[in-house]
Design a protein around this motif. Sequence first.
Motif, PDB file in Angstrom:
ATOM      1  N   PHE A  10      63.109  76.596  66.714  1.00 35.61           N
ATOM      2  CA  PHE A  10      63.920  77.711  66.280  1.00 35.61           C
ATOM      3  C   PHE A  10      63.141  78.566  65.307  1.00 35.61           C
ATOM      4  CE2 PHE A  10      64.928  74.406  63.224  1.00 35.61           C
ATOM      5  CZ  PHE A  10      64.995  75.068  62.025  1.00 35.61           C
ATOM      6  N   SER A  11      63.495  79.833  65.281  1.00 37.53           N
ATOM      7  CA  SER A  11      62.821  80.804  64.431  1.00 37.53           C
ATOM      8  C   SER A  11      63.573  80.914  63.115  1.00 37.53           C
ATOM      9  CB  SER A  11      62.785  82.157  65.134  1.00 37.53           C
ATOM     10  OG  SER A  11      62.165  83.107  64.310  1.00 37.53           O
ATOM     11  N   TYR A  12      62.829  80.957  62.027  1.00 34.41           N
ATOM     12  CA  TYR A  12      63.443  81.013  60.713  1.00 34.41           C
ATOM     13  C   TYR A  12      62.621  81.945  59.829  1.00 34.41           C
ATOM     14  CZ  TYR A  12      65.596  79.412  56.385  1.00 34.41           C
ATOM     15  OH  TYR A  12      66.281  79.352  55.201  1.00 34.41           O
ATOM     16  N   THR A  13      63.280  82.843  59.132  1.00 36.00           N
ATOM     17  CA  THR A  13      62.592  83.687  58.162  1.00 36.00           C
ATOM     18  C   THR A  13      62.679  83.001  56.809  1.00 36.00           C
ATOM     19  OG1 THR A  13      63.101  85.678  59.415  1.00 36.00           O
ATOM     20  CG2 THR A  13      62.462  85.979  57.118  1.00 36.00           C
ATOM     21  N   ALA A  14      61.575  82.404  56.405  1.00 35.85           N
ATOM     22  CA  ALA A  14      61.532  81.554  55.218  1.00 35.85           C
ATOM     23  C   ALA A  14      61.199  82.346  53.969  1.00 35.85           C
ATOM     24  CB  ALA A  14      60.496  80.452  55.412  1.00 35.85           C
ATOM     25  N   SER A  15      61.855  81.967  52.882  1.00 35.93           N
ATOM     26  CA  SER A  15      61.558  82.490  51.548  1.00 35.93           C
ATOM     27  C   SER A  15      61.356  81.309  50.616  1.00 35.93           C
ATOM     28  CB  SER A  15      62.710  83.357  51.040  1.00 35.93           C
ATOM     29  OG  SER A  15      62.880  84.491  51.858  1.00 35.93           O
ATOM     30  N   SER A  16      60.615  81.506  49.549  1.00 33.28           N
ATOM     31  CA  SER A  16      60.374  80.438  48.587  1.00 33.28           C
ATOM     32  C   SER A  16      61.697  79.911  48.050  1.00 33.28           C
ATOM     33  CB  SER A  16      59.500  80.956  47.443  1.00 33.28           C
ATOM     34  OG  SER A  16      59.179  79.908  46.570  1.00 33.28           O
ATOM     35  N   GLY A  17      61.842  78.581  48.017  1.00 31.70           N
ATOM     36  CA  GLY A  17      63.057  77.943  47.540  1.00 31.70           C
ATOM     37  C   GLY A  17      64.018  77.535  48.643  1.00 31.70           C
ATOM     38  N   ASP A  18      63.770  77.992  49.872  1.00 28.31           N
ATOM     39  CA  ASP A  18      64.647  77.633  50.992  1.00 28.31           C
ATOM     40  C   ASP A  18      64.530  76.154  51.324  1.00 28.31           C
ATOM     41  OD1 ASP A  18      65.408  80.251  51.203  1.00 28.31           O
ATOM     42  OD2 ASP A  18      64.418  80.616  53.124  1.00 28.31           O
ATOM     43  N   VAL A  19      65.671  75.551  51.685  1.00 28.75           N
ATOM     44  CA  VAL A  19      65.721  74.186  52.196  1.00 28.75           C
ATOM     45  C   VAL A  19      66.235  74.285  53.629  1.00 28.75           C
ATOM     46  CG1 VAL A  19      66.753  71.903  51.983  1.00 28.75           C
ATOM     47  CG2 VAL A  19      66.174  73.207  49.921  1.00 28.75           C
ATOM     48  N   ILE A  20      65.414  73.849  54.583  1.00 28.98           N
ATOM     49  CA  ILE A  20      65.760  73.922  55.994  1.00 28.98           C
ATOM     50  C   ILE A  20      66.097  72.513  56.466  1.00 28.98           C
ATOM     51  CG2 ILE A  20      64.995  74.637  58.288  1.00 28.98           C
ATOM     52  CD1 ILE A  20      62.771  76.255  56.666  1.00 28.98           C
ATOM     53  N   GLN A  21      67.360  72.264  56.762  1.00 31.71           N
ATOM     54  CA  GLN A  21      67.797  70.953  57.221  1.00 31.71           C
ATOM     55  C   GLN A  21      67.440  70.821  58.705  1.00 31.71           C
ATOM     56  OE1 GLN A  21      71.937  70.991  56.034  1.00 31.71           O
ATOM     57  NE2 GLN A  21      71.404  70.001  54.100  1.00 31.71           N
ATOM     58  N   MET A  22      66.377  70.073  58.979  1.00 35.97           N
ATOM     59  CA  MET A  22      65.795  70.028  60.324  1.00 35.97           C
ATOM     60  C   MET A  22      66.465  69.016  61.245  1.00 35.97           C
ATOM     61  SD  MET A  22      63.318  72.292  60.507  1.00 35.97           S
ATOM     62  CE  MET A  22      62.467  71.720  61.957  1.00 35.97           C
TER      63      MET A  22
END
Length: 127
Positions: A10-22
Motif C-alpha cells: 500500500f502507498s503511504y505519504t509518510a511524515s516524521s512521527g507517523d506510526v504505521i500499523q502494518m
Amino acid sequence: GLFSVTSGPFSYTASSGDVIQMVKVPSGFRVKEICLKMTSITLSAGGAVNMVFTVGDGGDANRYMSASLATNTAFRLGHNITVASGDQFYRYSENDTIDVTITGITGTDSASQTTMFNMSVFGSIDD
C-alpha cells in the motif's frame, strides 16, 4: 504451527512521527521473522530523500529494529530476532500490531514522502 501474516502493498505519504500499523498479531503469537520492503520512495516535490524509521509494536516502538535509514530497499529481520529481554523470539501476551514508526525525513523536501510498504511476519502461536 507456523503462521505467516502479510500486509501491503500500500502507498503511504509518510511524515516524521507517523506510526504505521502494518500487521495485526494475536495474543500468544511468537515472532520468528519479519520482512519489510519499502519501494518507490519519492518526495512530494521530487529530489533526494532519507527516511529514518524503527520497527516495533505498541509496547516498544523499536522492539525489532531501531533507527534504520531507508531509501529504496528491503529489510529482513530474521531467524535470530533477539529482543531486549533476552528472549530469542518475542511472544505477545495480548493482541497488538507490528508497526513502522517514521522518526525522521531529510532531503530536498523533508516534509513528507510517498512510499510503498510491504511487510510479512512469520511466527507461531503458543497454546
